[in-house]
Design an enzyme around this catalytic site. Structure first.
Site, PDB file in Angstrom:
ATOM      1  N   HIS A 130      30.671   6.163  42.433  1.00 52.49           N
ATOM      2  CA  HIS A 130      29.964   4.937  42.064  1.00 52.49           C
ATOM      3  C   HIS A 130      29.652   4.870  40.570  1.00 52.49           C
ATOM      4  CE1 HIS A 130      26.262   7.469  42.724  1.00 52.49           C
ATOM      5  NE2 HIS A 130      25.849   6.783  41.672  1.00 52.49           N
ATOM      6  N   ASP A 160      31.923   9.901  47.915  1.00 48.28           N
ATOM      7  CA  ASP A 160      31.359   9.430  46.644  1.00 48.28           C
ATOM      8  C   ASP A 160      31.627  10.424  45.518  1.00 48.28           C
ATOM      9  OD1 ASP A 160      30.120   7.665  44.927  1.00 48.28           O
ATOM     10  OD2 ASP A 160      28.116   8.429  45.298  1.00 48.28           O
ATOM     11  N   SER A 234      23.070  10.580  38.363  1.00 48.43           N
ATOM     12  CA  SER A 234      24.203  10.570  39.283  1.00 48.43           C
ATOM     13  C   SER A 234      25.422  11.237  38.650  1.00 48.43           C
ATOM     14  CB  SER A 234      24.553   9.140  39.680  1.00 48.43           C
ATOM     15  OG  SER A 234      23.531   8.573  40.458  1.00 48.43           O
TER      16      SER A 234
END
Length: 388
Positions: A130, A160, A234
């Site tokens: 993402h 992911d 992230s």
């Protein structure tokens, strides 16, 4: 004699006044002047100073941070978002009254930031899907200040994860740890770029292992930690006290957007499989048998008279699929796959995904109270809609 004494007194008074002014307004001048003559001015405040020491204080994790931080990078992405065309803008009469400028729609440029971990001196960087998904431009900034454009090697939306690559020399690479040997209560450090403030290290413990059923990814096996993880973290690193990589920070549970002490990282055990497959083939290949599973709950077991209180029951079978051809039927209970126990549907999906397509696997099912072992030719799992 009296005049000489008066002159001496005036000279001393003027000198003391000048000295007072200098020491008040420019004390460094006075200290420099006295220091050059071997005179040391004592501070008016009594202070104690600790001796210099190169040995880390007890409980310090600076060696672990120092080892891993050079391999954690900042990732900046950008993409252009074009607004859909309005049919009215193509009407000559409409444009006559409102001007041609309304018909010229400028694309909106959207930027975002994240983190990544250098896993190889060859320039391979691991991050979240993402973070780089649909990006037109990807720039990577190293802790030493170097900057390089990156290209996407491959992505895996179902976990992911994504692998990108940069071309720079003398790249520091992280050391992969052993997340399968980690335990709840172990101290961990999270490294990333929260809110774009710059590289940051936070500390916590492993709160739980094997977290799933969170509806974050298709395949879930998260490390849960209370180390502060915020937007921008992230794709960053979760390391152990020796500076070895345990996981990639990927998500947080938060009602405010900030850290509430519930963060999730993808473990190294998953990372290795996905990363090797992406670097080798550009994508991740997983096994598939064509069934629709359902968790066995105590209520479901009681209503159907099933002795087992956990596992996965086959609710449906795709006609002509590997399971159908092998003789698996609706109502069968999956007991084990290649000798590994099936605890629930998540465990079943993970076990089947690890199998290689076009190879046979031993699957044990419970049917009418008896165990039956079947040989299933594993098929290839199709790319999810998110990947298409």
């Amino acid at each position: 004699m009296r005049r000489l004494w008066l002159l001496f007194a005036q000279t001393v008074t003027v000198g003391l006044a000048l000295w007072f002014i200098v020491t008040t307004l420019k004390p460094d001048w006075a200290n420099s002047a006295l220091g050059s003559r071997g005179i040391h001015v004592a501070s008016t405040v009594s202070m104690q100073e600790a001796p210099l020491s190169k040995v880390p204080a007890q409980g310090s994790y600076r060696d672990a941070a120092k080892k891993a931080m050079p391999a954690v990078v900042n990732i900046y992405t950008a993409k252009e978002i074009r607004q859909p065309n309005n049919p009215l803008l193509n009407d000559p009469l409409f444009r006559r009254f409102f001007g041609d400028q309304l018909g010229r729609q400028q694309p909106e440029r959207q930027s975002s930031l994240g983190s990544g971990v250098i896993v190889s001196p060859q320039g391979y960087i691991l991050t979240n899907n993402h973070v780089v998904e649909a990006a037109d431009e990807i720039d990577v900034v190293l802790p030493d200040g170097r900057k390089a454009a990156a290209k996407v090697v491959g992505t895996d939306p179902e976990t992911d994860l994504a692998v990108i690559k940069i071309d720079l020399d003398k790249l520091p690479a992280v050391t992969l740890g052993h997340s399968d040997q980690a335990s709840v209560g172990d101290v961990v450090l999270a490294i990333g770029n929260p809110f774009g403030v710059g590289q940051t290290v936070t500390m916590g413990i492993i709160s739980a292992l094997g977290r799933n059923h969170l509806d974050i990814n298709t395949f879930e096996n998260f490390i849960q930690t209370d180390a502060a993880i915020n937007p921008g973290n992230s794709g960053g690193a979760l390391i152990d006290v020796n500076g070895n990589l345990l996981g990639i920070n990927t998500a947080i549970y938060s009602r405010s957007g900030g850290s509430l002490g519930i963060g999730f990282a993808i473990p190294v055990t998953t990372i290795k499989t996905v990363m090797d497959s992406i670097i080798t083939t550009g994508q991740v290949t997983r096994g598939w048998i064509g069934v629709e599973p359902q968790d066995i709950t105590p209520e479901l077991a009681d209503s159907f008279g099933i002795p087992q209180k956990s596992g996965a029951i086959i609710a449906g079978v795709i006609r002509g699929g590997p399971a159908d051809k092998a003789g698996i039927k609706p109502g069968d209970i999956l007991v084990s796959i290649e000798g590994q126990e099936v605890a629930d549907t998540t465990a079943m999906l993970n076990l089947i995904a690890q199998l290689q397509p076009n190879q046979k696997a031993r699957i044990t099912v419970m049917r009418n109270g008896q165990e039956t072992q079947l040989s299933v030719l594993i098929g290839k799992r199709q790319r999810s809609r998110r990947e298409e």
